[in-house]
Write an enzyme that holds these catalytic residues in place. Structure first.
Site, PDB file in Angstrom:
ATOM      1  N   GLU A  25       0.842  -1.207   0.000  1.00 29.98           N
ATOM      2  CA  GLU A  25       0.000   0.000   0.000  1.00 29.98           C
ATOM      3  C   GLU A  25       0.871   1.249   0.000  1.00 29.98           C
ATOM      4  OE1 GLU A  25      -2.615   1.642  -0.210  1.00 29.98           O
ATOM      5  OE2 GLU A  25      -4.392   0.402   0.141  1.00 29.98           O
ATOM      6  N   ARG A 113      -7.329   1.603  12.773  1.00 31.81           N
ATOM      7  CA  ARG A 113      -5.959   1.896  12.368  1.00 31.81           C
ATOM      8  C   ARG A 113      -5.999   2.801  11.143  1.00 31.81           C
ATOM      9  NH1 ARG A 113      -4.691  -0.360   7.583  1.00 31.81           N
ATOM     10  NH2 ARG A 113      -5.541  -2.400   6.981  1.00 31.81           N
ATOM     11  N   ASN A 115      -5.069   3.826   7.327  1.00 33.42           N
ATOM     12  CA  ASN A 115      -5.091   2.942   6.163  1.00 33.42           C
ATOM     13  C   ASN A 115      -4.455   3.535   4.911  1.00 33.42           C
ATOM     14  OD1 ASN A 115      -5.979   0.456   4.899  1.00 33.42           O
ATOM     15  ND2 ASN A 115      -7.462   1.709   3.768  1.00 33.42           N
ATOM     16  N   ASN A 161      -9.949   5.356   2.372  1.00 31.13           N
ATOM     17  CA  ASN A 161      -8.980   4.816   1.432  1.00 31.13           C
ATOM     18  C   ASN A 161      -8.432   5.896   0.507  1.00 31.13           C
ATOM     19  OD1 ASN A 161      -7.454   2.638   0.340  1.00 31.13           O
ATOM     20  ND2 ASN A 161      -9.171   1.271   0.728  1.00 31.13           N
ATOM     21  N   ASP A 212     -10.034   1.379  -4.443  1.00 26.62           N
ATOM     22  CA  ASP A 212      -9.058   1.390  -3.355  1.00 26.62           C
ATOM     23  C   ASP A 212      -8.233   2.681  -3.484  1.00 26.62           C
ATOM     24  OD1 ASP A 212      -7.016   0.636  -1.439  1.00 26.62           O
ATOM     25  OD2 ASP A 212      -7.531  -1.454  -1.763  1.00 26.62           O
TER      26      ASP A 212
END
Length: 307
Positions: A25, A113, A115, A161, A212
């Protein structure tokens, strides 16, 4: 376009860095260092690889620095080191990747958390969160200013995201993957504020995949990695689909422009949650891919940089 389980790959797509990231990521291209940075969230690490003499990423320069907790994004800091958005909050990392806590804006939500995130041109980090238990409306989008002031910008998010700006930084895009929706906002770069929220690209039952991470090119088109969609979609500024580029991974996670002239779109991917049959079908899952986009995008901004 074939949307079956067959993973076709356009000839503009190559494997930039073969790998097996559980959850790659947060790709960030540093123009200054000619280096791509990205993280593995599940096996926490900051990874980097520099460009080689041929103009492609040089795998011999690959470095992996373990992190002490799940970390969704790491960006270089203008003063040196890095700023990270992680499981515990916002953390400064020195050049040796030693961590110093900065802020814990979601300490009241211990199951959350961070991201994803990136910096605007004024050096403010925009970072979004998610609930690790999959609970809805528990996540937020935060703005972390260079003086470490932390401001909640959007609440009641399902899965925070991908985000990004057009070249003029008058438009801000933000993805809530839990709602399978990319939103569009009017953005004020001077004040760092959002207004006039609208749906840019909503759920599409005709296609597999969920939006995403994203990147915006110089033409104002939005490139969105499609989790479980095995592709990256390029949306026109009006939200219509301009192009679909398939990649040889079921779960592309995010993308960022970089490379020698800013025309390469680097795409991270994940192996987490795939069964043996899916991994056999797409063994390159967890690698970093390169798409020769035919356009360009800006490099990543550092935290704390003031223009």
């Amino acid at each position: 376009m074939n949307h079956s389980n067959t993973l076709a790959c356009d000839d503009c797509v190559t494997v930039a860095i073969p790998g097996n990231d559980a959850l790659g990521e947060g790709p960030h291209w540093s123009e200054q260092k000619q280096t791509l940075y990205w993280v593995d969230i599940v096996n926490p690490a900051l990874q980097s690889v520099a460009i080689g003499p041929t103009g492609a990423l040089d795998s011999t320069t690959l470095r992996r620095h373990p992190l002490g907790e799940m970390t969704g994004v790491v960006v270089p800091a203008h003063a040196g080191g890095f700023l990270a958005a992680s499981e515990s909050g916002i953390v400064a990392l020195d050049s040796q990747i030693n961590a110093t806590p900065i802020a814990a804006p979601e300490s009241d939500r211990p199951d959350n958390r961070f991201n994803d995130g990136k910096c605007d041109s004024r050096g403010r980090l925009w970072a979004s969160s998610l609930s690790m238990k999959g609970e809805k409306a528990q996540a937020s989008l935060w703005r972390i200013d260079p003086d470490h002031t932390v401001t909640r910008m959007i609440d009641d998010i399902d899965i925070g995201n991908g985000l990004g700006w057009n070249d003029e930084e008058t438009v801000f895009y933000f993805t809530d993957s839990g709602k399978a929706t990319i939103y569009r906002f009017v953005f004020d770069i001077d004040t760092g504020t959002l207004s006039e929220r609208s749906v840019f690209a909503g759920p599409d039952e005709s296609r597999a995949g969920v939006p995403d991470g994203l990147a915006v090119d110089e033409e104002g088109h939005v490139w969105s990695a499609q989790w479980d969609g095995a592709c990256v979609i390029r949306y026109a500024p009006d939200g219509s689909i301009d192009r679909i580029v398939q990649v040889p991974a079921h779960r592309p996670t995010s993308c960022a422009f970089g490379g020698k002239d800013g025309s390469t779109l680097f795409v991270t991917s994940a192996r987490v949650g795939l069964d043996d049959a899916q991994l056999a079908e797409a063994p390159l899952s967890g690698s970093v891919f390169a798409i020769e986009s035919g356009t360009r995008g800006k490099p990543g901004n550092s935290f704390g940089w003031r223009t």
